[in-house]
Design an enzyme around this catalytic site. Structure first.
Site, PDB file in Angstrom:
ATOM      1  N   HIS A 298      -9.424   0.814   5.070  1.00  0.00           N
ATOM      2  CA  HIS A 298      -8.373   1.301   5.708  1.00  0.00           C
ATOM      3  C   HIS A 298      -8.462   2.193   6.870  1.00  0.00           C
ATOM      4  O   HIS A 298      -9.201   3.166   6.727  1.00  0.00           O
ATOM      5  CB  HIS A 298      -7.223   1.883   4.609  1.00  0.00           C
ATOM      6  CG  HIS A 298      -5.690   2.019   5.308  1.00  0.00           C
ATOM      7  ND1 HIS A 298      -5.391   2.753   6.096  1.00  0.00           N
ATOM      8  CD2 HIS A 298      -4.772   0.907   5.169  1.00  0.00           C
ATOM      9  CE1 HIS A 298      -4.050   2.602   6.130  1.00  0.00           C
ATOM     10  NE2 HIS A 298      -3.754   1.344   5.623  1.00  0.00           N
TER      11      HIS A 298
ATOM     12  N   GLU B 188      -6.700   4.742   7.469  1.00  0.00           N
ATOM     13  CA  GLU B 188      -6.608   6.195   7.156  1.00  0.00           C
ATOM     14  C   GLU B 188      -7.932   6.750   6.553  1.00  0.00           C
ATOM     15  O   GLU B 188      -8.205   7.910   6.914  1.00  0.00           O
ATOM     16  CB  GLU B 188      -5.247   6.417   6.544  1.00  0.00           C
ATOM     17  CG  GLU B 188      -4.068   6.168   7.347  1.00  0.00           C
ATOM     18  CD  GLU B 188      -2.972   5.529   6.552  1.00  0.00           C
ATOM     19  OE1 GLU B 188      -2.857   5.611   5.153  1.00  0.00           O
ATOM     20  OE2 GLU B 188      -1.923   5.248   6.960  1.00  0.00           O
TER      21      GLU B 188
ATOM     22  N   LYS C  14      -0.059   4.344  -0.494  1.00  0.00           N
ATOM     23  CA  LYS C  14      -0.643   5.515   0.042  1.00  0.00           C
ATOM     24  C   LYS C  14      -0.226   6.707  -0.954  1.00  0.00           C
ATOM     25  O   LYS C  14      -0.168   6.388  -2.207  1.00  0.00           O
ATOM     26  CB  LYS C  14      -0.173   5.698   1.516  1.00  0.00           C
ATOM     27  CG  LYS C  14      -0.227   4.491   2.362  1.00  0.00           C
ATOM     28  CD  LYS C  14      -0.034   4.577   3.787  1.00  0.00           C
ATOM     29  CE  LYS C  14      -0.289   3.163   4.535  1.00  0.00           C
ATOM     30  NZ  LYS C  14      -0.214   3.502   6.116  1.00  0.00           N
TER      31      LYS C  14
ATOM     32  N   SER D 225       3.418  -1.553  10.391  1.00  0.00           N
ATOM     33  CA  SER D 225       5.090  -1.540  10.647  1.00  0.00           C
ATOM     34  C   SER D 225       5.941  -2.718  10.133  1.00  0.00           C
ATOM     35  O   SER D 225       6.806  -3.309  10.944  1.00  0.00           O
ATOM     36  CB  SER D 225       5.479  -1.010  12.094  1.00  0.00           C
ATOM     37  OG  SER D 225       5.108   0.343  12.474  1.00  0.00           O
TER      38      SER D 225
ATOM     39  N   GLU E  62      -5.053  -4.990  10.837  1.00  0.00           N
ATOM     40  CA  GLU E  62      -3.952  -3.699  10.848  1.00  0.00           C
ATOM     41  C   GLU E  62      -4.479  -2.933  12.192  1.00  0.00           C
ATOM     42  O   GLU E  62      -5.167  -2.097  12.177  1.00  0.00           O
ATOM     43  CB  GLU E  62      -4.230  -2.764   9.799  1.00  0.00           C
ATOM     44  CG  GLU E  62      -3.775  -3.436   8.329  1.00  0.00           C
ATOM     45  CD  GLU E  62      -3.290  -2.270   7.346  1.00  0.00           C
ATOM     46  OE1 GLU E  62      -2.126  -2.666   7.148  1.00  0.00           O
ATOM     47  OE2 GLU E  62      -3.960  -1.273   7.080  1.00  0.00           O
TER      48      GLU E  62
ATOM     49  N   GLY F  69       2.473   2.631  10.733  1.00  0.00           N
ATOM     50  CA  GLY F  69       3.374   3.936  10.661  1.00  0.00           C
ATOM     51  C   GLY F  69       4.024   4.169  11.888  1.00  0.00           C
ATOM     52  O   GLY F  69       4.595   5.322  11.893  1.00  0.00           O
TER      53      GLY F  69
ATOM     54  N   ASN G  20       0.827  -1.250   0.043  1.00  0.00           N
ATOM     55  CA  ASN G  20      -0.078  -0.114  -0.112  1.00  0.00           C
ATOM     56  C   ASN G  20       0.802   1.326   0.061  1.00  0.00           C
ATOM     57  O   ASN G  20       1.491   1.565   0.940  1.00  0.00           O
ATOM     58  CB  ASN G  20      -0.658   0.135   1.288  1.00  0.00           C
ATOM     59  CG  ASN G  20      -1.748   1.288   1.271  1.00  0.00           C
ATOM     60  OD1 ASN G  20      -1.738   1.871   0.431  1.00  0.00           O
ATOM     61  ND2 ASN G  20      -2.399   1.243   2.479  1.00  0.00           N
TER      62      ASN G  20
END
Ligand code: 13P
Length: 261
Positions: free
Chosen positions: A99, A101, A11, A215, A169, A175, A9
């Site tokens: 996701h 985000e 992003k 991560s 996730e 991140g 991904n």
């Protein structure tokens, strides 16, 4: 058999030149050591790169390109959005849905995610449904409850999986450089698989691939690749680097499905 997979991904990163350069270096690097068919790789680049990357890979490439987002409606006056037929006609076979985000920054709730999942299923695009708890929810012992709610609401009223994959996730691991403990990731993946067995069938659960994301790096991937209920990784930061993503993909391929060599 569940074919292990490494999903990237990207992003909102890379230019078109960098995306094509990645393809140029990654593909020969991947199949120099591992057999074609021993791993599924899907790259989720920024949307304008879907078509050029598909072209660069060529029709016969075993590598798939996916979209990072999809709109719930079939078409219409939705400036800036991308429909299922738009992404599919550009060469995307997969799409990320839910996701964290999208949930946290763009305010997508479980009801919106259900609509997007329905759209992907109707438009025959393979969904990767992302689920995961935040730190507060984990610390208060609610992680499984949250994940179950995300799964149940996403699939409410849908009768098929459409070949979906589910990515676990944990939000606090994305991140941040903080990984989930492998035993916690395994416990959640097993919980997800049990849910699929109850909601669909045990056979569906047995063939569904579950990804861990958060991560993931070349240094820690082997801790996850060997877990019985984790077949694949969804990689953010480390997937931007050709060498790092190659190492991750190779480690997953070598571990085999659910860690069975
Ligand atoms: P990182 O690998 O950068 O933590 O991102 C994970 C992710 O969000 C993949 O979808």
């Amino acid at each position: 058999m569940r074919i292990p997979c490494a999903y990237a991904n990207w992003k909102m990163n890379k230019t078109l030149f960098e995306a094509l350069d990645f393809v140029y270096k990654f593909v020969p690097g991947l199949f120099s050591e591992i057999k074609e068919g021993s791993i599924g790789v899907t790259i989720f680049p920024p949307a304008p790169f879907i078509w050029p990357m598909r072209q660069e890979l060529g029709e016969s490439s075993p590598i798939f390109i996916g979209a990072q987002n999809i709109h719930a409606e079939k078409e219409g006056a939705f400036t800036g959005e991308l429909s299922g037929s738009i992404i599919r006609s550009a060469g995307a076979t997969h799409v990320l849905i839910g996701h964290s985000e999208r949930r946290n920054i763009f305010g997508e709730d479980n009801a919106m995610i259900a609509k997007k999942l329905g759209r992907a299923l109707r438009d025959r695009i393979i969904p990767i449904l992302c689920v995961g708890e935040n730190l507060r929810e984990r610390e208060s012992g609610k992680a499984k409850e949250i994940v179950e709610e995300q799964l149940a609401m996403a699939w409410e009223g849908q009768e098929v999986t459409g070949g979906a994959l589910i990515a676990y996730e944990p939000v606090w691991a994305i991140g941040t450089g903080k990984n989930a403990e492998p035993k916690d990731a395994q416990a959640m993946a097993e919980f997800v698989r049990d849910w699929v067995a109850r909601y669909f069938t045990p056979e569906t659960a047995g063939t569904m691939r579950i990804l861990y994301g958060g991560s993931v790096s070349p240094e820690n991937i082997s801790n996850y690749a060997k877990l019985p209920d984790i077949d694949c990784a969804l990689v953010g930061g480390a997937s931007l680097d050709t060498k790092a993503f190659l190492e991750i993909a190779k480690a997953i391929a070598k571990a085999g499905p659910g860690g069975a060599v």
